[in-house]
Design a protein around this motif. Structure first.
Motif, mmCIF file in Angstrom:
data_model
loop_
_atom_site.group_PDB
_atom_site.id
_atom_site.type_symbol
_atom_site.label_atom_id
_atom_site.label_comp_id
_atom_site.label_asym_id
_atom_site.label_seq_id
_atom_site.Cartn_x
_atom_site.Cartn_y
_atom_site.Cartn_z
ATOM 1 N N SER A 25 0.999 -1.330 -0.088
ATOM 2 C CA SER A 25 0.032 0.041 -0.035
ATOM 3 C C SER A 25 0.892 1.101 0.028
ATOM 4 C CB SER A 25 -0.825 0.073 1.243
ATOM 5 O OG SER A 25 -0.259 0.220 2.362
ATOM 6 N N LYS A 26 2.088 1.251 0.722
ATOM 7 C CA LYS A 26 2.897 2.289 0.779
ATOM 8 C C LYS A 26 3.424 2.626 -0.808
ATOM 9 C CE LYS A 26 2.283 4.151 4.693
ATOM 10 N NZ LYS A 26 1.919 5.643 4.671
ATOM 11 N N ILE A 27 4.146 1.480 -1.264
ATOM 12 C CA ILE A 27 4.755 1.672 -2.649
ATOM 13 C C ILE A 27 3.540 2.151 -3.738
ATOM 14 C CG2 ILE A 27 5.633 0.233 -4.423
ATOM 15 C CD1 ILE A 27 6.902 -1.603 -2.152
ATOM 16 N N THR A 28 2.314 1.578 -3.576
ATOM 17 C CA THR A 28 1.391 2.159 -4.593
ATOM 18 C C THR A 28 0.924 3.515 -4.283
ATOM 19 O OG1 THR A 28 -0.504 1.236 -3.430
ATOM 20 C CG2 THR A 28 0.635 -0.050 -5.347
ATOM 21 N N ALA A 29 0.978 3.970 -3.253
ATOM 22 C CA ALA A 29 0.833 5.343 -2.783
ATOM 23 C C ALA A 29 1.814 6.455 -3.321
ATOM 24 C CB ALA A 29 0.805 5.489 -1.319
ATOM 25 N N VAL A 31 2.887 6.565 -6.387
ATOM 26 C CA VAL A 31 2.500 7.108 -7.605
ATOM 27 C C VAL A 31 0.985 7.351 -7.735
ATOM 28 C CG1 VAL A 31 4.336 5.906 -8.877
ATOM 29 C CG2 VAL A 31 2.306 4.600 -8.652
ATOM 30 N N HIS A 32 0.120 6.875 -6.904
ATOM 31 C CA HIS A 32 -1.300 7.299 -6.962
ATOM 32 C C HIS A 32 -1.606 8.618 -6.513
ATOM 33 C CE1 HIS A 32 -5.426 6.892 -5.537
ATOM 34 N NE2 HIS A 32 -5.564 5.926 -6.246
ATOM 35 N N HIS A 33 -1.003 9.498 -5.979
ATOM 36 C CA HIS A 33 -1.156 10.811 -5.676
ATOM 37 C C HIS A 33 -0.392 11.634 -6.404
ATOM 38 C CE1 HIS A 33 -3.868 9.406 -2.319
ATOM 39 N NE2 HIS A 33 -2.843 8.740 -2.019
ATOM 40 N N PRO A 34 -0.796 12.276 -7.499
ATOM 41 C CA PRO A 34 -0.073 13.190 -8.280
ATOM 42 C C PRO A 34 0.183 14.509 -7.703
ATOM 43 C CG PRO A 34 -2.319 12.835 -9.386
ATOM 44 C CD PRO A 34 -2.215 12.022 -8.201
ATOM 45 N N VAL A 35 1.152 15.288 -7.856
ATOM 46 C CA VAL A 35 1.535 16.563 -7.300
ATOM 47 C C VAL A 35 1.472 17.595 -8.514
ATOM 48 C CG1 VAL A 35 3.341 17.817 -6.401
ATOM 49 C CG2 VAL A 35 3.123 15.384 -5.747
ATOM 50 N N ASN A 36 0.545 18.246 -8.450
ATOM 51 C CA ASN A 36 0.295 19.428 -9.222
ATOM 52 C C ASN A 36 -0.150 18.875 -10.679
ATOM 53 O OD1 ASN A 36 0.614 21.424 -7.450
ATOM 54 N ND2 ASN A 36 2.985 21.394 -7.881
ATOM 55 N N GLY A 37 -1.038 17.873 -10.622
ATOM 56 C CA GLY A 37 -1.474 17.165 -11.923
ATOM 57 C C GLY A 37 -0.280 16.157 -12.517
ATOM 58 N N ILE A 39 3.122 13.421 -11.858
ATOM 59 C CA ILE A 39 3.840 12.367 -10.909
ATOM 60 C C ILE A 39 5.488 12.963 -11.098
ATOM 61 C CG2 ILE A 39 4.827 10.033 -10.074
ATOM 62 C CD1 ILE A 39 2.209 9.027 -11.403
ATOM 63 N N PRO A 40 6.073 13.315 -9.878
ATOM 64 C CA PRO A 40 7.378 13.830 -10.134
ATOM 65 C C PRO A 40 8.302 12.713 -10.808
ATOM 66 C CG PRO A 40 6.627 14.581 -7.905
ATOM 67 C CD PRO A 40 5.750 13.459 -8.648
ATOM 68 N N LEU A 41 9.378 13.200 -11.602
ATOM 69 C CA LEU A 41 10.287 12.561 -12.319
ATOM 70 C C LEU A 41 11.096 11.524 -11.171
ATOM 71 C CD1 LEU A 41 11.559 11.313 -14.669
ATOM 72 C CD2 LEU A 41 13.051 13.300 -14.751
ATOM 73 N N VAL A 42 11.486 12.148 -10.169
ATOM 74 C CA VAL A 42 12.148 11.519 -9.225
ATOM 75 C C VAL A 42 11.379 10.241 -8.450
ATOM 76 C CG1 VAL A 42 13.133 11.580 -6.732
ATOM 77 C CG2 VAL A 42 13.453 13.425 -8.616
ATOM 78 N N THR A 43 9.966 10.445 -8.121
ATOM 79 C CA THR A 43 9.213 9.539 -7.912
ATOM 80 C C THR A 43 8.992 8.232 -8.936
ATOM 81 O OG1 THR A 43 8.074 11.014 -6.502
ATOM 82 C CG2 THR A 43 7.006 8.924 -6.973
#
Length: 53
Positions: A25-29, A31-37, A39-43
């Motif tokens: 659940s932590k791993i999928t979280a 990429v599940h919550h985008p930041v400013n629309g 997913i950051p490249l680092v993530t």
């Protein structure tokens, strides 16, 4: 047909399953919550390494 035999489950196996589900659940979280629309490249680069390890 073979008869299905129930096996008892110990507390250690149940605890291991709980830890495994929490980790997934932590791993999928990540990429599940985008930041400013998005997913950051680092993530996106961290995600495959976390899943493999």
């Amino acid at each position: 047909m073979k008869k299905i035999i129930a096996k008892p489950v110990g507390m250690f196996e149940l605890f291991y399953d709980l830890v495994f589900v929490y980790a997934i659940s932590k791993i999928t979280a990540m990429v599940h919550h985008p930041v400013n629309g998005g997913i950051p490249l680092v993530t996106l680069l961290q995600f495959p390494f976390v899943v493999i390890s």
